[in-house]
Design an enzyme around this catalytic site. Structure first.
Site, short mmCIF file in Angstrom:
data_model
loop_
_atom_site.label_atom_id
_atom_site.label_comp_id
_atom_site.label_asym_id
_atom_site.label_seq_id
_atom_site.Cartn_x
_atom_site.Cartn_y
_atom_site.Cartn_z
CB THR A 155 -1.03 0.14 1.25
OG1 THR A 155 -1.57 -1.14 1.35
CG2 THR A 155 -1.90 1.04 1.21
CD GLU B 211 8.09 -4.70 -1.09
OE1 GLU B 211 8.49 -5.61 -0.41
OE2 GLU B 211 6.89 -4.17 -0.85
NE ARG C 10 3.38 2.61 3.88
CZ ARG C 10 3.02 1.40 4.12
NH1 ARG C 10 2.41 0.35 3.06
NH2 ARG C 10 3.16 0.91 5.18
CG ASN D 218 -3.30 -5.34 5.87
OD1 ASN D 218 -4.46 -5.10 6.24
ND2 ASN D 218 -2.40 -4.72 5.78
#
Lengths: 335, 1185
Positions: B34, B67, B117, B1013
């Protein structure tokens, strides 16, 4: 041996038709049925209610919980194209038509007037050679009288007949006050065939968990009696064809149904149990019986034991019932 | 050439960026995080749909395990010549840093698209700021920043075009959520323009630089002190050339599209004296504000930074007005201990160097201050921009300031006037307050599309979500107008407010946002004649004072009547169009219907008709309310938490709960991220209208409902009859069943205000009324009539003494129901399949439990503020919980164990050393104490208490040490917990290392077979044939057998459990795992909303999963092997049903039968084979001796 028969105006190579079952869910199996000798295939039933429910359920569960939490605004990929409604059903008809030569009969169980006609039209457009209306309706409403129920059957049939040009068969249950009259009404309303009889869902009880069970049992050979009787009775009295369905396990039942007057004999249970190739066995054994009894063709055989052809027509009526009771000997009854 | 035909589309920033990335790459290596996940999801989906890039070929899109893995794959694909991209954010970007140095060091053309973020520091945040990208500014990547959805689209292409020419790799970034999730009307770049921007010769040149055995080279050597330094300096000319290349590409882009960008764009008065330097979405708000102020004659301006790295001093200085006297640099990041935040330092360097070189074209050195704003998507409004400009007027403006918060600790914050509003009258501003479940957000996205497509208006939609996963609220902010919209902040003054849930009226002060004459639409069961008397006084006053036009509709009735269930989206949307005046009413209705057809058409005619019907029915039920002249209501907004709540809860937590967290000053918050536990009990969320009701006379006291309740809303106790004397009237109690308990009573208490209405308790209840089998010992009923009674009952129940743990039968579900759950009322989804396991763990071991929780659903429902579910017992003991990261959880929990082992060892050494002072008997007993059950643990705790008492009186440093460590003499239980994304993928390396260590930790994998999630991406646990994001065509490979991988070590205890299938086996596995003095692994089947199931049937699905063999239950216990027995015990029967019978109850499998029936059939066949073969293997294993 001439096995040919005519069903709703369609010339069939023999009287064995694979009736509506999961076997027709795949074109591959339809092909196998054809290869094994089936003269026609009735597609699995398209249940309008089920389609509606499935579409709505899919919509509900795909959107359930979405747009609620910033990290998981959805849970499934945004799929642009997917089959809804009858798409898949019609695709199977379309592909089957391309790959097999035998007639493919669409089977429809609608709930709304629009559903009946629209799906029937769609089936015709997809290439269905005929439509079988599987009127599977449990009148549980206590305010609904029998006449009204019958009227609904006729209305559905008329609506579909006016919407399509291919022949239309009606599959009914034996639960009418007057089956014979119902048969005539349907015949008059334009039914190209009557399929006798369908089996209603009859729930069972699970005694361990005290729950209602909805499992389905396959039909057995003893179940042919009821259709056999009515086919024998109706033979020669209708404009349309007669199809026998229920209880066909071996060639014995096939032969009996034809003798009673069926133009075609349908089977599901046996094929589900034995596999699609079993239709070849049925055909072979039917031929063997015919050879043994020196029948030359199916048309010669058809109706040979119908009510109007047997020596004692009352055998099909109440007197027969009394005789059975009289002859009945139970181990628990005094001799 | 500017293309004459412009294609206008409505999309969010993620889609806008991903669109370009997909068109201009050959390979994408992706991983969900996210707020960037959607970029990878789009790429995967488009690839599965067969969409092609500008060269006419479908890019390969591959999900990696982390990642770190994605960046390695990107590096590899780049090195072998592919145009390669990835999408990430936050911690994900941090994991890419090692490869970023490599990619840049090797001068490789590449673009990383980042939805910027916050980073996890004192707490995790999924929201937007620049901390992640700022942590990469030293990697050698160029950094190009987009401030809006249109720019995310445009800069993605400019980055790609520039990197190919410059050879310097690019981070293209935009603000997480504010830009990545803002829905906006943008001009789509045509394929011709993309082709014109991407030079094929440069693409071929990139390919030619690749590794190839046909022209072998080596790259990636190890270098020594002799040459490393010089080699590092070789790249300088490339960086020096990059700004000019980017500007040239921006100019080329302008030619093609008409949109001109500069490395540093300037807005405002050309003769400005006060200038703000800013980057990202905040720049648009700054621009809007500066232009507003300029119109009022203020001499202000804004420099919007696009190319942050390489930082071109020349271009920056060139962008400043010559009149500049004071500068404020705003950084959306925090660098504790630095001389200033990064951009501030760059600006200072630029000014000082330019002046030293005599190239500063200003009258003098301007005053320059730096400050922080907008961390974690903190609002950044025109009022704040104005506040900063005001500060710049001062002789000594505050430096190193913060704006947007109140810092009463270090006094960094600048004050500003919150009433300063710049919202334009040419823009319609609409706010909608809804529930996630009612479809408000979806409807608003639809409205934006309609208005975008049908009018020339600019449009903007932004959505704010709750911190809980069940019953969560949403606020939609929609703007439409003839002016271009630069307002990258929440609506401050709305001319339309829609309240889609009546009960919000008492909880949220919605009308404070209303402008004079605004329209207020309320969904209410009260009609236009009754509603007034049901409004709180404050609402009435606001309606009168602001001359609000007030409408009501009973949307739930319309929804029910038209078969929409509880989805009121279409109805409320119709109301909005009918009364907002954005479009003509008739026209709007027609457009809504067209949009419905478009949106739902693929879902079938039935869904379309239902929505049409809802539209038609709506107008007949929409009524304007005649507003009286006086407020008459006596209803006041109730307090957020009761007075008996702890101080912290009252002063801090309650403020967050009430939506006033933004107003909390710095001093209110803990300095190190430490928060009290057990705060969910103060947040009575009243999510469900229906709740379970207990029928004592039917109940067999089995405890099944207690075990499965995902929110610990059902608790039971038995107690002495005498305890009932103060019970409230109507308190339910029944004789405790079973022999040997005369005079004991039993109560099953339901916390109705915390219940989410999932009905799992009813499903699991085995006790049926003999005369009416549909009625069970627990049944759902309407909450309202029993609310007050049950509130009183719960209060009394909570005060009843807890059952003595040392006397409870831990081996049965019937027994453990009496263990107090120390995990209660979490924010998990209604019917969650994970939380029953978590609760069971807290019941069994809670008072000595350490929990290391991997990031994921469990860390969110377990640790997302404002309220958290981990609780303490009446002795003040309870689970201690922490979340480190996603990838390192096994190692994190392992660290817990090392501490415990070391400190226990040291405590025992000290005890030995001090046994003379303490007393021989006590010391010996403590040292020799068995601690295998709660009776023994209780005894040990008493001894340790005695020890501590003795130690407290001793003035000896060794005794003080022992006192500080004495609690370690009581056995502790370490649980490492997380989802399958962690255990199977990103954390597997660490987890494997823990298995190999053999140390005494317990691993609980809450296996939902998908990244729940982040919204359902495939993991290595996702079974074959299931659709998931990143596996849009159905997962082609089988599920990884984590259990057997762990068991292969021979000394790891492994259990596979499914509470819905066999709760007793689950309980047994938990106890055995904990008792095992080595590493243990429990893999727990967790049904999940991401499976697309009816959550009420979650337990049934668990059962079917076991019956079909997809989820065989087993326990692999190395202790048995040590005793000469077979360690493998199969706890479930040979499969009795086909996998399809289980699978096709779930949308994740079913969807594939709709999208690709042939593939679905093939994969289902393989899935069945997987199961058959696995069962054979297991059977064989279990059969041996």
């Amino acid at each position: 041996m001439d096995l040919r028969t005519t069903y709703m105006g369609m010339e069939l190579k023999n009287p064995l038709v694979a009736s509506a079952s999961p076997l027709s869910e795949k074109v591959e199996t339809i092909k196998r049925l054809e290869d094994a000798g089936a003269a026609a295939v009735v597609m699995f039933s398209l249940f309008e209610e089920q389609l509606r429910h499935d579409d709505q359920a899919l919509d509900h569960f795909m959107s359930y919980g979405t747009d609620s939490f910033a990290e998981s605004l959805s849970f499934f990929p945004e799929v642009d194209e997917f089959a809804v409604g009858a798409d898949r059903y019609l695709d199977i008809i379309r592909t089957a038509k391309e790959q097999v030569d035998i007639p493919i009969i669409g089977s429809l169980n609608g709930i709304s007037p629009k559903g009946w006609t629209e799906y029937a039209k769609n089936m015709q457009e997809a290439g269905a050679s005929a439509i079988e209306l599987n009127i599977y309706y449990l009148p549980t409403d206590m305010d609904l009288n029998g006449a009204h129920v019958e009227e609904q059957y006729i209305d559905v049939l008329k609506a579909v007949k006016s919407a399509v040009s291919v022949p239309v068969a009606v599959k009914i249950s034996p639960f009418f006050s007057s089956i014979a009259n119902m048969a005539r009404q349907l015949d008059d309303a334009g039914a190209d065939a009557l399929v006798l009889f369908n089996r209603f869902y009859q729930p069972d009880f699970d005694l361990e968990n005290l729950e209602v069970e909805s499992s389905l049992t396959l039909s057995t050979a003893t179940e042919i009696r009821l259709p056999l009787m009515w086919i024998a009775f109706l033979y020669g009295k209708l404009k349309g064809s007669i199809a026998a369905t229920r209880g066909v396990q071996t060639a014995t039942e096939v032969v009996k149904y034809i003798l009673a007057g069926a133009d075609v004999v349908m089977t599901t249970s046996a094929l589900l149990k034995q596999g699609p190739d079993y239709i070849g066995t049925l055909l072979k054994e039917t031929t063997t019986w015919m050879e043994k009894k020196e029948y030359e063709s199916v048309s010669q055989m058809r109706g040979a034991m119908s009510q109007q052809s047997v020596a004692d027509p009352t055998a099909f009526e109440r007197a027969n019932y009394i005789r059975i009771l009289e002859n009945y000997k139970s181990a628990f009854l005094a001799p | 050439m500017i293309s004459e035909k412009k294609t206008v589309v409505t999309m969010d920033g993620n889609e806008a960026a991903s669109y370009i990335a997909f068109k201009t790459t050959e390979v994408c290596a992706i991983y969900p995080i996210t707020p960037s996940s959607a970029m990878g999801e789009f790429a995967d989906q488009w690839a599965s749909e067969g969409r092609k890039n500008i060269w006419g070929t479908i890019p390969h899109v591959v999900e990696m395990q982390s990642e770190g893995g994605a960046s390695g794959t990107v590096h590899g694909a780049l090195q072998t010549g592919s145009l390669t991209s990835t999408f990430t954010a936050s911690q994900g970007l941090l994991l890419m840093i090692p490869n970023m140095y490599k990619i840049a060091g090797e001068l490789t053309s590449a673009v990383l698209h980042v939805a910027a973020r916050a980073l996890a520091a004192q707490g995790l945040s999924i929201f937007g700021d620049h901390q992640d990208v700022m942590a990469c500014r030293q990697t050698g990547f160029a950094m190009l920043c987009a401030s809006s959805v249109q720019e995310a689209h445009d800069m993605a292409l400019i980055s790609q075009a520039s990197t190919l020419e410059a050879r310097v790799p690019f981070i293209h970034f935009f603000d997480g959520f504010r830009t990545s999730h803002e829905v906006n009307k943008i001009e789509l770049i045509s394929d011709e323009a993309i082709r014109a921007m991407i030079d094929d010769d440069l693409v071929i040149a990139h390919r030619k630089r690749a590794l190839s055995p046909d022209r072998p080279i080596i790259r990636g050597t190890a270098q020594n002190p002799d040459v490393y330094f010089q080699a590092r300096e070789t790249v300088n000319p490339f960086y020096a050339a990059t700004p000019e290349i980017v500007q040239r590409r921006m100019n080329q882009f302008a030619q093609l599209t008409g949109r001109q960008y500069k490395l540093f764009d300037y807005f405002g008065d050309p003769a400005a004296e006060r200038v703000m330097i800013i980057m990202g979405s905040g720049a648009d708000t700054a621009r809007e504000t500066a232009e507003f102020l300029c119109e009022k004659g203020e001499k202000v301006g804004v420099v919007q930074v696009h190319l942050f790295r390489p930082f071109s001093i020349k271009d920056f200085i060139g962008a400043l007005p010559k009149t500049t006297k004071a500068i404020a640099v705003l950084d959306r990041t925090k660098e504790p201990g630095s001389a200033g935040e990064p951009m501030y330092q760059d600006v200072l360097t630029a000014l000082v160097e330019s002046q030293a070189d005599g190239e500063l074209p200003l009258a003098g050195m301007p005053r320059c201050i730096g400050g922080r704003y907008g961390l974690s998507s903190k609002e950044f409004t025109p009022a704040m921009v104005n506040g900063v400009f005001e500060e710049l007027k001062k002789d000594k403006p505050k430096n190193h300031f913060t704006i947007g918060i109140k810092d009463d600790v270090s006094n960094t914050s600048i004050d500003y006037d919150p009433e300063f509003v710049t919202e334009s009258d040419n823009v319609v501003r609409a706010m909608f307050f809804g529930l996630g479940a009612d479809g408000t957000v979806g409807a608003n996205k639809n409205s934006i599309k309609i208005i975008s497509e049908e009018t020339d208006f600019s449009t903007q939609g932004y959505f704010v979500y709750d911190s809980k996963k069940s019953g969560s609220g949403t606020v939609s902010h929609l703007r439409f107008g003839s002016d271009k919209i630069y307002s990258t902040y929440l609506i401050q003054s709305a001319n339309f407010i829609g309240c889609h849930q009546f009960n919000f009226i008492e909880k949220i002060d919605m009308l404070k946002h209303a402008t004079k004459g605004a329209v207020f639409l309320l969904n209410s069961t009260y009609g236009q004649d009754q509603i007034w008397d049901h409004l709180p006084r404050r609402v009435q006053e606001q309606i009168i004072e602001k001359e609000v036009k007030f409408y009501v509709i009973d949307a739930y009735k319309v929804a029910l009547d038209t078969g929409m269930g509880t989805r009121i989206n279409t109805i409320m949307q119709t109301c909005f169009f009918a009364i907002s005046g954005v479009l003509e009413r008739e026209e709007a209705i027609a457009k809504i219907k067209a949009a419905i057809k478009k949106t739902y058409g693929k879902k079938g005619e039935e869904v379309v008709q239902k929505n049409f019907e809802a539209v038609d029915q709506t107008l007949a039920h929409l009524h304007e309310v005649k507003v009286p002249k006086k407020a008459t209501s006596k209803l006041e907004m109730p307090p957020v938490v009761p007075d008996k709540a702890p101080d912290f809860v009252k002063t801090v937590t309650a403020e967050m709960m009430a939506g006033r967290g933004d107003e909390l000053p710095v001093s209110a918050l803990p300095v190190d991220g430490t928060y009290p536990t057990g705060t969910t009990r103060w947040e009575k969320r009243n999510v469900s209208l229906y709740v379970p009701v207990w029928q004592p006379e039917l109940c067999i006291q089995c405890g099944n409902c207690v075990a499965v309740c995902p929110h610990s809303c059902i608790k039971s106790k038995h107690y002495d009859e005498s305890a009932l004397k103060d019970s409230p009237e109507g308190f339910k109690s029944v004789k405790l069943s079973g022999r040997g308990f005369p005079g004991r009573r039993y109560t099953l208490q339901i916390a109705v205000e915390d219940c989410t209405g999932c009905t799992l308790c009813v499903e699991v209840c085995p006790a049926k009324d003999k005369e009416e089998v549909g009625r069970k010992a627990i049944n759902m009923d309407v909450k309202e009539p029993i609310l007050l009674q049950e509130r009183a009952n719960l209060e009394f129940f909570d005060e009843l003494p807890e059952n003595d743990r040392s006397k409870i039968d831990f081996s049965t579900i019937r027994g453990v129901q009496y263990l107090q759950p120390l995990f209660e009322y979490s924010g998990a989804c209604s019917g969650c399949g994970e939380t029953p396991y978590v609760k069971m763990m807290s019941q069994l071991f809670g008072d000595r439990l350490y929990v290391a929780n991997a990031t994921g659903c469990s860390s969110i429902y377990g640790g997302n503020l404002p309220t958290t579910p981990w609780a303490a017992d009446k002795n003040g003991r309870g689970p201690t919980w922490s979340n480190s990261l996603f990838e390192d959880n096994a190692e994190f929990g392992f660290g817990f164990r090392l501490t415990i082992d070391k400190q226990t060892e040291f405590a025992r050494e000290l005890l030995e050393e001090l046994r003379g002072d303490i007393g021989e008997e006590l010391a010996a007993k403590i040292l020799a104490a068995p601690q295998t059950n709660d009776e023994e643990l209780t005894a040990q705790r008493e001894r340790v208490a005695a020890l501590k008492e003795k130690l407290a009186g001793m003035d000896n440093v060794r005794a003080k040490h022992l006192l500080s460590l004495a609690d370690m003499l009581v056995k502790k239980s370490v649980w490492i917990m997380g989802g399958d994304g962690w255990a199977y993928d990103i954390g597997y390396g660490g987890l494997d290392h823990i298995f190999a260590s053999g140390r005494n930790v317990n691993v609980l994998v809450l296996d939902t077979e998908v990244y729940s999630n982040t919204g359902g991406q495939a993991s290595k646990s996702t079974p074959r044939g299931a659709i998931a994001k990143f596996a849009a065509a159905g997962k082609p490979s089988g599920k990884k057998d984590l259990g057997m991988m762990a068991a292969s070590y021979g000394n790891v205890y492994v259990a596979k459990v499914a509470m819905g299938a066999n709760p007793k086996q689950t309980l047994r596995a938990f106890r055995e795992a904990e008792a095992y003095e080595g590493t243990s692994l429990i893999i727990a089947y967790s049904h999940c909303i991401a499976h697309g199931i009816n959550m009420q049937q979650g337990l049934r699905q668990q059962k079917l999963a076991v019956e079909c063999g997809h989820w065989p239950l087993f326990r692999y216990n190395p202790e048995l092997a040590a005793a000469g027995r077979n360690p493998m015990q199969l706890d479930s029967q040979k499969p009795t049903i086909p996998v399809s019978q289980y699978a096709y109850n779930e949308v994740r499998y079913k969807l594939l039968t709709r999208t690709n029936p042939a593939s679905a059939e093939k994969l289902m066949k393989l899935a069945q084979q997987d199961v058959n073969e696995q069962w054979k293997r297991y059977e064989k294993l279990a059969a041996g001796k």
